[in-house]
Design a protein around this motif. Structure first.
Motif, PDB file in Angstrom:
ATOM      1  N   THR A  14      -4.176  11.733  -1.666  1.00 53.03           N
ATOM      2  CA  THR A  14      -4.025  11.918  -0.221  1.00 53.03           C
ATOM      3  C   THR A  14      -4.718  10.803   0.556  1.00 53.03           C
ATOM      4  O   THR A  14      -4.194  10.331   1.575  1.00 53.03           O
ATOM      5  CB  THR A  14      -4.584  13.280   0.216  1.00 53.03           C
ATOM      6  N   ALA A  15      -5.869  10.355   0.072  1.00 56.30           N
ATOM      7  CA  ALA A  15      -6.574   9.267   0.755  1.00 56.30           C
ATOM      8  C   ALA A  15      -5.747   7.984   0.727  1.00 56.30           C
ATOM      9  O   ALA A  15      -5.634   7.274   1.742  1.00 56.30           O
ATOM     10  CB  ALA A  15      -7.938   9.037   0.101  1.00 56.30           C
ATOM     11  N   ALA A  16      -5.160   7.684  -0.428  1.00 53.35           N
ATOM     12  CA  ALA A  16      -4.345   6.471  -0.546  1.00 53.35           C
ATOM     13  C   ALA A  16      -3.115   6.544   0.357  1.00 53.35           C
ATOM     14  O   ALA A  16      -2.730   5.552   0.992  1.00 53.35           O
ATOM     15  CB  ALA A  16      -3.926   6.272  -2.001  1.00 53.35           C
ATOM     16  N   LEU A  17      -2.509   7.719   0.436  1.00 52.06           N
ATOM     17  CA  LEU A  17      -1.334   7.876   1.296  1.00 52.06           C
ATOM     18  C   LEU A  17      -1.711   7.791   2.774  1.00 52.06           C
ATOM     19  O   LEU A  17      -0.949   7.259   3.594  1.00 52.06           O
ATOM     20  CB  LEU A  17      -0.645   9.204   0.994  1.00 52.06           C
ATOM     21  N   ASP A  18      -2.883   8.297   3.129  1.00 54.82           N
ATOM     22  CA  ASP A  18      -3.349   8.181   4.513  1.00 54.82           C
ATOM     23  C   ASP A  18      -3.563   6.723   4.901  1.00 54.82           C
ATOM     24  O   ASP A  18      -3.240   6.307   6.024  1.00 54.82           O
ATOM     25  CB  ASP A  18      -4.649   8.964   4.698  1.00 54.82           C
ATOM     26  N   VAL A  19      -4.104   5.941   3.980  1.00 56.62           N
ATOM     27  CA  VAL A  19      -4.316   4.517   4.243  1.00 56.62           C
ATOM     28  C   VAL A  19      -2.983   3.822   4.501  1.00 56.62           C
ATOM     29  O   VAL A  19      -2.844   3.016   5.433  1.00 56.62           O
ATOM     30  CB  VAL A  19      -5.058   3.856   3.061  1.00 56.62           C
ATOM     31  N   LYS A  20      -1.991   4.134   3.675  1.00 53.81           N
ATOM     32  CA  LYS A  20      -0.674   3.515   3.850  1.00 53.81           C
ATOM     33  C   LYS A  20      -0.051   3.919   5.186  1.00 53.81           C
ATOM     34  O   LYS A  20       0.552   3.091   5.880  1.00 53.81           O
ATOM     35  CB  LYS A  20       0.250   3.905   2.690  1.00 53.81           C
ATOM     36  N   ARG A  21      -0.177   5.187   5.542  1.00 54.57           N
ATOM     37  CA  ARG A  21       0.392   5.628   6.821  1.00 54.57           C
ATOM     38  C   ARG A  21      -0.292   4.921   7.988  1.00 54.57           C
ATOM     39  O   ARG A  21       0.368   4.480   8.940  1.00 54.57           O
ATOM     40  CB  ARG A  21       0.259   7.144   6.962  1.00 54.57           C
ATOM     41  N   THR A  22      -1.608   4.805   7.919  1.00 59.80           N
ATOM     42  CA  THR A  22      -2.354   4.120   8.978  1.00 59.80           C
ATOM     43  C   THR A  22      -1.911   2.666   9.111  1.00 59.80           C
ATOM     44  O   THR A  22      -1.848   2.107  10.214  1.00 59.80           O
ATOM     45  CB  THR A  22      -3.865   4.181   8.688  1.00 59.80           C
ATOM     46  N   ALA A  23      -1.568   2.062   7.968  1.00 59.54           N
ATOM     47  CA  ALA A  23      -1.121   0.666   7.968  1.00 59.54           C
ATOM     48  C   ALA A  23       0.363   0.531   8.301  1.00 59.54           C
ATOM     49  O   ALA A  23       0.906  -0.582   8.279  1.00 59.54           O
ATOM     50  CB  ALA A  23      -1.404   0.039   6.607  1.00 59.54           C
ATOM     51  N   GLY A  24       1.018   1.655   8.589  1.00 56.31           N
ATOM     52  CA  GLY A  24       2.436   1.613   8.930  1.00 56.31           C
ATOM     53  C   GLY A  24       3.356   1.489   7.737  1.00 56.31           C
ATOM     54  O   GLY A  24       4.529   1.137   7.883  1.00 56.31           O
ATOM     55  N   LYS A  25       2.847   1.780   6.544  1.00 52.45           N
ATOM     56  CA  LYS A  25       3.644   1.654   5.319  1.00 52.45           C
ATOM     57  C   LYS A  25       4.035   3.040   4.804  1.00 52.45           C
ATOM     58  O   LYS A  25       3.586   3.487   3.755  1.00 52.45           O
ATOM     59  CB  LYS A  25       2.865   0.888   4.261  1.00 52.45           C
ATOM     60  N   LYS A  29      10.522   9.814   4.597  1.00 52.78           N
ATOM     61  CA  LYS A  29      10.376  10.837   5.631  1.00 52.78           C
ATOM     62  C   LYS A  29       9.459  11.972   5.195  1.00 52.78           C
ATOM     63  O   LYS A  29       8.982  12.745   6.026  1.00 52.78           O
ATOM     64  CB  LYS A  29      11.755  11.393   6.004  1.00 52.78           C
ATOM     65  N   LEU A  30       9.220  12.093   3.877  1.00 53.95           N
ATOM     66  CA  LEU A  30       8.360  13.156   3.358  1.00 53.95           C
ATOM     67  C   LEU A  30       7.030  12.601   2.843  1.00 53.95           C
ATOM     68  O   LEU A  30       6.368  13.227   2.018  1.00 53.95           O
ATOM     69  CB  LEU A  30       9.093  13.931   2.254  1.00 53.95           C
ATOM     70  N   HIS A  31       6.639  11.458   3.343  1.00 54.90           N
ATOM     71  CA  HIS A  31       5.351  10.848   2.991  1.00 54.90           C
ATOM     72  C   HIS A  31       4.211  11.826   3.299  1.00 54.90           C
ATOM     73  O   HIS A  31       4.070  12.320   4.415  1.00 54.90           O
ATOM     74  CB  HIS A  31       5.169   9.566   3.817  1.00 54.90           C
ATOM     75  N   GLY A  32       3.409  12.136   2.270  1.00 55.23           N
ATOM     76  CA  GLY A  32       2.260  13.016   2.455  1.00 55.23           C
ATOM     77  C   GLY A  32       2.567  14.498   2.433  1.00 55.23           C
ATOM     78  O   GLY A  32       1.659  15.324   2.598  1.00 55.23           O
TER      79      GLY A  32
END
Length: 371
Positions: A14-25, A29-32
């Motif tokens: 979840t932490a890695a996915l949050d980082v990607k979302r924050t970076a716009g990556k 559509k179902l990210h996270g």
């Protein structure tokens, strides 16, 4: 749930996915988004979950790799939070067994029914709520109870549509081959399909686009006016009271909602055909033997050993070893109320020639095409 990854693994994901979302990556559509798998879907041991179909005979099995669509789920940035209980071996073990039970997980019950399973209830009655609890049992409960918004399970014979209906969820059974069968503990390569359930049609449509193999246009953009829809008479498509005792108030409400849906489709679909007749089961028979179970038994007889051969480590090596394991560990695998494995025994004893099998298969397909 039968298996849950460690908290450390989930927190890191979840932490890695949050980082990607924050970076716009954002991966999809179902990210996270959380998802739960049925226990007959292979996951590599590195994910921290077993793949045993609820059977102690497969408890220590080690797949070589994830099921193909599991890799797609991970690549889409979804978070697998566990494996759910099921009817052991996807309800392909014994005759007339209470549904929603596995040796590893025990009896599953609907999230909507309080008070436990009634001792005098029918096989698939309201307290068991089996079409919630059949093949998919825990999967339906975890979504209807809010543990995750989506799940993915498998169906061979209508057991995506029926449990979703009992649990007020949406589902689509993909056409065979649209979603890969690789990495499933099988019943029948002819009929097995992996599908998902969710609380909104949009969610499951987007999820299908992640899972599918064919690269077809995204299904969540398709409009109803492009579809022709046929529907059966819902007042006739009911189970006998000996199988599933009716609850009058529930029946009235379900029929009302069926009719509301039909009325909506009449307006929105390109064409809507109501009360379409289905062929009688006896039409799909050869020499007075029902084609469907003969196909399933023969497929399982061949597909299950192939699955065992595909594993990095298989604690049992054959269908007969599975049957023997259950007999030798009857206290957990064949306890009172669950003490038969006639379906497994029938599959082991079946000895169809290829021409006989093809005759059953051809007859079944002809009947379905006429329908």
């Amino acid at each position: 749930l039968l298996n849950i990854p460690s908290k450390i693994v989930l927190r890191n994901q979840t932490a890695a996915l949050d980082v990607k979302r924050t970076a716009g990556k954002v991966k999809s559509k179902l990210h996270g988004i959380l998802v739960i798998l049925k226990d007959n879907i292979n996951t590599h041991p590195d994910l921290g979950m077993r793949s045993a179909s609820g059977s102690f005979a497969l408890k220590d099995a080690r797949p070589r790799e994830n099921a193909r669509f599991v890799d797609k789920i991970i690549a889409a940035g979804m978070i697998i939070i566990g494996k759910a209980n099921l009817s052991e071996l996807s309800n392909f073990r014994g005759e007339r067994l209470p549904s929603g039970w596995s040796a590893m997980g025990g009896q599953c019950q609907s999230a909507y029914v309080r008070g436990g399973v009634l001792p005098n209830d029918t096989k698939d009655g309201h307290s068991i709520d089996t079409f919630i609890s059949t093949l998919l049992s825990g999967l339906v409960v975890v979504v209807s109870a809010g543990f995750s918004p989506l799940n993915i399970g498998t169906t061979t014979d209508g057991l995506l549509v029926c449990p979703a209906g009992r649990a007020s969820l949406y589902t689509i059974k993909p056409t065979i081959g649209v979603v890969s069968q690789d990495g499933l503990i099988p019943i029948s390569h002819t009929m097995d399909s992996a599908g998902r359930m969710g609380k909104t049609p949009y969610d499951i449509a987007v999820f299908l686009d992640i899972l599918r193999e064919d690269g077809a246009p995204v299904c969540w953009k398709v409009q109803w006016q492009n579809f022709s829809v046929a529907a059966v008479n819902y007042t006739e498509r009911i189970f006998p009271p000996t199988y599933m005792a009716p609850v009058e108030s529930a029946t009235i409400e379900m029929n009302r909602q069926f009719q509301d849906a039909y009325d909506t489709l009449k307006v929105r679909a390109r064409k809507f055909s109501e009360n379409v007749p289905l062929p009688k089961p006896e039409l799909a028979s050869v020499n007075d033997k029902d084609c469907k179970p003969m196909i399933m038994l023969n497929d399982f007889r061949h597909d299950f050993p192939k699955y065992l051969d595909s594993l990095e480590f298989a604690p049992i090596k054959s269908l007969q070893e599975l049957i023997d394991f259950n007999r030798e560990h009857a206290e957990v695998e064949l306890p009172p109320g669950h003490a038969n494995q006639k379906v497994l025994e029938q599959a082991a004893e079946l000895n169809l020639t290829d021409s006989e099998y093809q005759e059953y298969l051809s007859k079944m397909r002809r009947v379905c095409q006429v329908a």
